[in-house]
Design a protein around this motif. Sequence first.
Motif, PDB file in Angstrom:
ATOM      1  N   SER A  71       0.839  -1.196   0.000  1.00  0.00           N
ATOM      2  CA  SER A  71       0.000   0.000   0.000  1.00  0.00           C
ATOM      3  C   SER A  71       0.872   1.242   0.000  1.00  0.00           C
ATOM      4  O   SER A  71       1.987   1.227   0.518  1.00  0.00           O
ATOM      5  CB  SER A  71      -0.903   0.027   1.244  1.00  0.00           C
ATOM      6  N   ILE A  72       0.333   2.303  -0.566  1.00  0.00           N
ATOM      7  CA  ILE A  72       0.967   3.622  -0.456  1.00  0.00           C
ATOM      8  C   ILE A  72       0.127   4.468   0.483  1.00  0.00           C
ATOM      9  O   ILE A  72      -1.092   4.575   0.318  1.00  0.00           O
ATOM     10  CB  ILE A  72       1.088   4.317  -1.821  1.00  0.00           C
ATOM     11  N   MET A  73       0.766   5.036   1.495  1.00  0.00           N
ATOM     12  CA  MET A  73       0.145   6.046   2.330  1.00  0.00           C
ATOM     13  C   MET A  73       0.669   7.388   1.864  1.00  0.00           C
ATOM     14  O   MET A  73       1.833   7.737   2.078  1.00  0.00           O
ATOM     15  CB  MET A  73       0.488   5.812   3.804  1.00  0.00           C
ATOM     16  N   TRP A  74      -0.175   8.147   1.196  1.00  0.00           N
ATOM     17  CA  TRP A  74       0.208   9.424   0.591  1.00  0.00           C
ATOM     18  C   TRP A  74      -0.086  10.546   1.586  1.00  0.00           C
ATOM     19  O   TRP A  74      -1.232  10.909   1.802  1.00  0.00           O
ATOM     20  CB  TRP A  74      -0.562   9.609  -0.705  1.00  0.00           C
ATOM     21  N   PHE A  96       3.754  -4.585   2.848  1.00  0.00           N
ATOM     22  CA  PHE A  96       4.593  -3.380   2.793  1.00  0.00           C
ATOM     23  C   PHE A  96       3.698  -2.143   2.759  1.00  0.00           C
ATOM     24  O   PHE A  96       2.632  -2.153   2.158  1.00  0.00           O
ATOM     25  CB  PHE A  96       5.485  -3.388   1.552  1.00  0.00           C
ATOM     26  N   VAL A  97       4.155  -1.098   3.414  1.00  0.00           N
ATOM     27  CA  VAL A  97       3.488   0.205   3.338  1.00  0.00           C
ATOM     28  C   VAL A  97       4.540   1.240   2.972  1.00  0.00           C
ATOM     29  O   VAL A  97       5.591   1.319   3.612  1.00  0.00           O
ATOM     30  CB  VAL A  97       2.799   0.592   4.663  1.00  0.00           C
ATOM     31  N   LYS A 164       3.077   2.739 -10.380  1.00  0.00           N
ATOM     32  CA  LYS A 164       3.534   1.816 -11.428  1.00  0.00           C
ATOM     33  C   LYS A 164       4.744   1.011 -10.962  1.00  0.00           C
ATOM     34  O   LYS A 164       4.820  -0.197 -11.152  1.00  0.00           O
ATOM     35  CB  LYS A 164       3.901   2.606 -12.687  1.00  0.00           C
ATOM     36  N   GLU A 165       5.700   1.680 -10.347  1.00  0.00           N
ATOM     37  CA  GLU A 165       6.965   1.059  -9.962  1.00  0.00           C
ATOM     38  C   GLU A 165       6.780   0.029  -8.856  1.00  0.00           C
ATOM     39  O   GLU A 165       7.408  -1.042  -8.872  1.00  0.00           O
ATOM     40  CB  GLU A 165       7.945   2.138  -9.505  1.00  0.00           C
ATOM     41  N   TRP A 166       5.930   0.318  -7.886  1.00  0.00           N
ATOM     42  CA  TRP A 166       5.847  -0.519  -6.706  1.00  0.00           C
ATOM     43  C   TRP A 166       4.743  -1.578  -6.788  1.00  0.00           C
ATOM     44  O   TRP A 166       4.690  -2.473  -5.943  1.00  0.00           O
ATOM     45  CB  TRP A 166       5.649   0.341  -5.456  1.00  0.00           C
ATOM     46  N   GLY A 167       3.868  -1.476  -7.773  1.00  0.00           N
ATOM     47  CA  GLY A 167       2.845  -2.495  -7.967  1.00  0.00           C
ATOM     48  C   GLY A 167       1.926  -2.685  -6.777  1.00  0.00           C
ATOM     49  O   GLY A 167       1.516  -3.811  -6.465  1.00  0.00           O
ATOM     50  N   GLY A 256      12.700   0.547  -5.731  1.00  0.00           N
ATOM     51  CA  GLY A 256      13.035   0.433  -7.146  1.00  0.00           C
ATOM     52  C   GLY A 256      13.808   1.635  -7.656  1.00  0.00           C
ATOM     53  O   GLY A 256      14.724   2.141  -6.998  1.00  0.00           O
ATOM     54  N   SER A 257      13.419   2.118  -8.827  1.00  0.00           N
ATOM     55  CA  SER A 257      14.139   3.233  -9.455  1.00  0.00           C
ATOM     56  C   SER A 257      13.594   4.600  -9.062  1.00  0.00           C
ATOM     57  O   SER A 257      14.077   5.622  -9.559  1.00  0.00           O
ATOM     58  CB  SER A 257      14.080   3.083 -10.979  1.00  0.00           C
ATOM     59  N   CYS A 258      12.581   4.631  -8.191  1.00  0.00           N
ATOM     60  CA  CYS A 258      12.026   5.918  -7.765  1.00  0.00           C
ATOM     61  C   CYS A 258      13.048   6.671  -6.915  1.00  0.00           C
ATOM     62  O   CYS A 258      13.680   6.093  -6.025  1.00  0.00           O
ATOM     63  CB  CYS A 258      10.741   5.713  -6.967  1.00  0.00           C
TER      64      CYS A 258
END
Length: 604
Positions: A71-74, A96-97, A164-167, A256-258
Amino acid sequence: MVQVSPLLHKIHLYPPYPTPRTSLASQRHPTRFFKATPLIFDDAMQLLLCLSKPAQHLKKNPLMAASGSGSIMWFRKGLRIHDNPALEYASKGSDFVYPVFVIDPHYMEPDPKAFSPGSKLAGLNRIRFLLESLVDLDTSLKKLGSRLLISKGEPGQVLIQCLKEWGVKKLCYEHDTDPYYQALDIKVKEYTSAAGIEVFSPVSHTLFNPADIIQRNGGKPPLTYQSFLKLAGQPSWLSSPLLTSISSLPPVGDVGSCEISEVPTIKDLGYGDIEQEWTPFRGGESEALKRLKESVSDKNWVANFEKPKGNPSLFVKPATTVLSPYLKFGCLSSRYFYQCLQDVYKNVQKHTSPPVSLAGQLLWRDFFYTVAFGTPNFDRMKGNKLCKQIPWNDDDELLAAWSEARTGYPWIDAIMVQLRTWGWMHHLARHSVACFLTRGDLFLHWERGRDVFERLLIDSDWAINNGNWLWLSCSSFFYQYNRIYSPISFGKKYDPNGNYIRHFLPVLKDMPKEYIYEPWTAPPGIQRKAKCIIGRDYPKPVVYHDSASKECKRKLAEAYALNQKLNGQLSQEDLDNLRRKLEQDEEDPEPKIRRQRQKVGHLT
């Protein structure tokens, strides 16, 4: 006393995406990550309400999180751990968060053309406060086995790249009614919808969901505080403890590449060595909770708090909580603050009530959020159906004198110095300088003053800032334009010795108290002894208050009459014609102003 609007210290049509109703349950029950702790502390509107319904992919039970996923916590506002349902949900069932904050160059990078140090949109005090808040958040996350991931760029593009990068399967962030974020959310949700990514965006920045209040009111925002209170009632979440403690978080996955970095410093952002007086208020959730605890520990003070009472001249220990900047950035949950106050009220024999109570100030905040969200063009006069159409003067020299603390009125200038150096001042001080700029003395457009406040205040909040300028200029909400804050007597009744003025205007520190509020009336010998010659060391008044305030009242009376006659539907031609009429009635205003200034100057 003038009726006071709240100052706790862009909307065209931006649809909200409120919390699904089932999400309230998720906020009431502990999870393996969180535990509950006792609290100490027209058509366009119909379209908006239609769009405010949760998207199809949000109709599922929010407790049914994807298993074994990321998950992404923005983080945008909501820079806190306590009472953060978006963070809670991001953690559920996630391996993962990724806690992300995006440095927006438009907001953060230096702008050498700005009238004060800072970016195009924000003064350096507010940028520094934000960076301190991010450092504090990062520290808290690290204690929980996570960390804050800082990226840089246009937020929408950066976030989509990360998705996109982290899926990841979930994107979580706190809902925001600010037009900037509403537009940004639409862009991001277009991508997540196509990519099959779940979005969870709960309402936790305010006590209520503005869209709900508007819907209850038939698709229109309530336009008075009392009608808002009647519609709102008690918050639905109030009966259960908020989730305010967290024991751990899932780890951060491979980035990743971020491009990820630590929280930058002021120097990292390109500001170099800045020599200026900084605000004494430090950013961050830790400081917010400390300040909150100190405030509510004095139960008698909380119970008897009554706005607009309070001394605007106190600065060593301000006569208010100074929690507004922490609420602005979400370092402090307004819901947590509100429940904390209810705790105090239950344990005292009697207490003040809205609109003057401390809880009432939080409700004022929600009122302005709701009206701003439901009113197209809320941040401007033209096209704003709530705003009186008034032919304000356009005088860059007078505006500069006001914003640069050169009006010749020490009470006004001291407040403007505090604004520039601290990024904060008491709400009654704000009222004084806003009235002086608009309906009281200079008759300049409230939008010009709003822009100065928007840049310099550390607690600058889009809805509240615009709402208060509409109020204080008598353009909306409050229409008793004959009630004016005197730039002389108002400050004097709180601080007859002028200590506030002496601190922020040291050029006047030796002026006798008999003349400190009107130094142009001091005899030449007194001025020499005080080492402050008016017109040389400190400016003469830019206008003469008695006559200037009378002119303002006359102009507003005519503008109000024309607004009533045309039912508020004034064209630009109508405004231009009224402006010409007002100028003719002044009988050659420029010589008159010069005569006033000469008269004032002669007194020195």
